[in-house]
Motif scaffolding. Structure first.
Motif, PDB file in Angstrom:
ATOM      1  N   THR A  34       0.848  -1.191   0.000  1.00 36.38           N
ATOM      2  CA  THR A  34       0.000   0.000   0.000  1.00 36.38           C
ATOM      3  C   THR A  34       0.882   1.239   0.000  1.00 36.38           C
ATOM      4  N   ARG A  35       0.411   2.179  -0.713  1.00 33.07           N
ATOM      5  CA  ARG A  35       1.123   3.452  -0.730  1.00 33.07           C
ATOM      6  C   ARG A  35       0.766   4.218   0.530  1.00 33.07           C
ATOM      7  N   PRO A  36       1.731   4.816   1.133  1.00 34.53           N
ATOM      8  CA  PRO A  36       1.375   5.634   2.288  1.00 34.53           C
ATOM      9  C   PRO A  36       0.522   6.814   1.836  1.00 34.53           C
ATOM     10  N   ARG A  37      -0.472   7.107   2.629  1.00 36.14           N
ATOM     11  CA  ARG A  37      -1.334   8.229   2.279  1.00 36.14           C
ATOM     12  C   ARG A  37      -0.645   9.537   2.628  1.00 36.14           C
ATOM     13  N   ASP A  38      -0.806  10.465   1.772  1.00 35.45           N
ATOM     14  CA  ASP A  38      -0.301  11.808   2.035  1.00 35.45           C
ATOM     15  C   ASP A  38      -1.529  12.685   2.231  1.00 35.45           C
ATOM     16  N   ALA A  39      -1.938  12.834   3.470  1.00 35.80           N
ATOM     17  CA  ALA A  39      -3.183  13.524   3.786  1.00 35.80           C
ATOM     18  C   ALA A  39      -3.199  14.946   3.266  1.00 35.80           C
ATOM     19  N   GLU A  40      -2.105  15.646   3.404  1.00 37.39           N
ATOM     20  CA  GLU A  40      -2.093  17.049   2.973  1.00 37.39           C
ATOM     21  C   GLU A  40      -2.199  17.160   1.458  1.00 37.39           C
ATOM     22  N   ARG A  41      -1.543  16.280   0.746  1.00 34.95           N
ATOM     23  CA  ARG A  41      -1.626  16.303  -0.716  1.00 34.95           C
ATOM     24  C   ARG A  41      -3.038  15.948  -1.173  1.00 34.95           C
ATOM     25  N   THR A  42      -3.655  14.969  -0.519  1.00 35.30           N
ATOM     26  CA  THR A  42      -5.029  14.584  -0.847  1.00 35.30           C
ATOM     27  C   THR A  42      -5.984  15.744  -0.581  1.00 35.30           C
ATOM     28  N   VAL A  66      -9.440  11.030  -6.327  1.00 35.75           N
ATOM     29  CA  VAL A  66      -9.575  10.329  -5.044  1.00 35.75           C
ATOM     30  C   VAL A  66     -10.950   9.684  -4.956  1.00 35.75           C
ATOM     31  N   ASN A  67     -11.121   8.819  -3.974  1.00 34.90           N
ATOM     32  CA  ASN A  67     -12.413   8.210  -3.709  1.00 34.90           C
ATOM     33  C   ASN A  67     -13.322   9.251  -3.061  1.00 34.90           C
ATOM     34  N   SER A  68     -14.592   9.253  -3.440  1.00 36.82           N
ATOM     35  CA  SER A  68     -15.514  10.266  -2.923  1.00 36.82           C
ATOM     36  C   SER A  68     -15.690  10.188  -1.409  1.00 36.82           C
ATOM     37  N   SER A  69     -15.434   9.023  -0.810  1.00 36.16           N
ATOM     38  CA  SER A  69     -15.555   8.931   0.648  1.00 36.16           C
ATOM     39  C   SER A  69     -14.526   9.807   1.352  1.00 36.16           C
ATOM     40  N   LEU A  70     -13.405  10.081   0.686  1.00 37.78           N
ATOM     41  CA  LEU A  70     -12.388  10.950   1.291  1.00 37.78           C
ATOM     42  C   LEU A  70     -12.873  12.385   1.420  1.00 37.78           C
ATOM     43  N   VAL A  71     -13.731  12.810   0.502  1.00 38.61           N
ATOM     44  CA  VAL A  71     -14.283  14.164   0.601  1.00 38.61           C
ATOM     45  C   VAL A  71     -15.065  14.289   1.904  1.00 38.61           C
ATOM     46  N   GLY A  72     -15.898  13.297   2.175  1.00 35.70           N
ATOM     47  CA  GLY A  72     -16.652  13.299   3.423  1.00 35.70           C
ATOM     48  C   GLY A  72     -15.757  13.207   4.641  1.00 35.70           C
ATOM     49  N   ARG A  73     -14.720  12.392   4.554  1.00 37.16           N
ATOM     50  CA  ARG A  73     -13.808  12.233   5.684  1.00 37.16           C
ATOM     51  C   ARG A  73     -13.096  13.543   6.009  1.00 37.16           C
ATOM     52  N   TYR A  74     -12.660  14.263   4.986  1.00 36.77           N
ATOM     53  CA  TYR A  74     -11.921  15.500   5.214  1.00 36.77           C
ATOM     54  C   TYR A  74     -12.812  16.698   5.509  1.00 36.77           C
TER      55      TYR A  74
END
Length: 195
Positions: A13-21, A52-60
């Motif tokens: 798995t690629r590490p997530r880069d939260a700020e870039r996302t 990105v996956n649309s669920s990430l929009v809700g998460r952020y």
């Protein structure tokens, strides 16, 4: 005889880069809100444009309204201009309008989203807290809030007439003289406190 299957090897798995996302989502949202407005922009479209996956929009951001607010909050950022040379403020501000080739501006986001009550309320609140109030503090007396409002009217009217509802007198042939006028008028409002 039962032979247990070996577990499937885990995919790296690629590490997530939260700020870039987060930045990718905000950039995509700004582009879409500024070209389609709030009502005609969906979370899935933002996610797709951001890759990105649309669920990430809700998460952020929690919701589409939260995404709009965060996007506009980031776009309305006048503070760096308030640390420059006060005598060049008109030239510096107007240079942003003419010379910046970044994401579509917050004015388009606000105007195209004004029909939605929540987006409208966020626009009014953020314009006051992120532009008018800091600008008024920087301008200082006399009539700092009135002068900040006049600058906002001047810039908003210009950007609307140039980019959103283009009028013929702001065509390329005449834009240089309009730029000089906008610089001088902006500077005159700033200098009212020095007179």
């Amino acid at each position: 005889m039962y032979i247990p299957r070996a577990p499937e090897p885990r995919k790296p798995t690629r590490p997530r880069d939260a700020e870039r996302t987060r930045t990718a989502i905000l950039d995509a949202a700004q582009t879409l809100f500024a070209t389609r407005g709030f009502a005609n922009t969906g979370v899935r479209e933002v996610a797709e444009l951001a890759g990105v996956n649309s669920s990430l929009v809700g998460r952020y951001f929690g919701s589409k309204e939260g995404l709009f607010r965060a996007t506009l909050d980031r776009a309305l950022y006048i503070t760096p201009l308030l640390h420059g040379d006060r005598r060049r403020f008109g030239v510096d501000v107007v240079a942003l309008f003419f010379d910046t080739r970044e994401l579509p501006g917050p004015m388009a986001m606000m105007i195209l989203s004004a029909a939605d009550p929540e987006a409208h309320a966020a626009s009014v609140e953020l314009m006051q807290t992120k532009v008018i109030a800091p600008l008024a503090r920087w301008l200082g007396p006399p009539d700092e809030e009135g002068r900040a409002a006049r600058l906002n009217i001047l810039w908003g009217g210009f950007l609307t007439s140039w980019k959103l509802l283009p009028i013929q007198p702001l065509a390329k042939a005449r834009i240089a003289s309009t730029r000089r006028w906008l610089e001088a008028t902006t500077q005159a409002i700033v200098d009212e406190g020095s007179a």
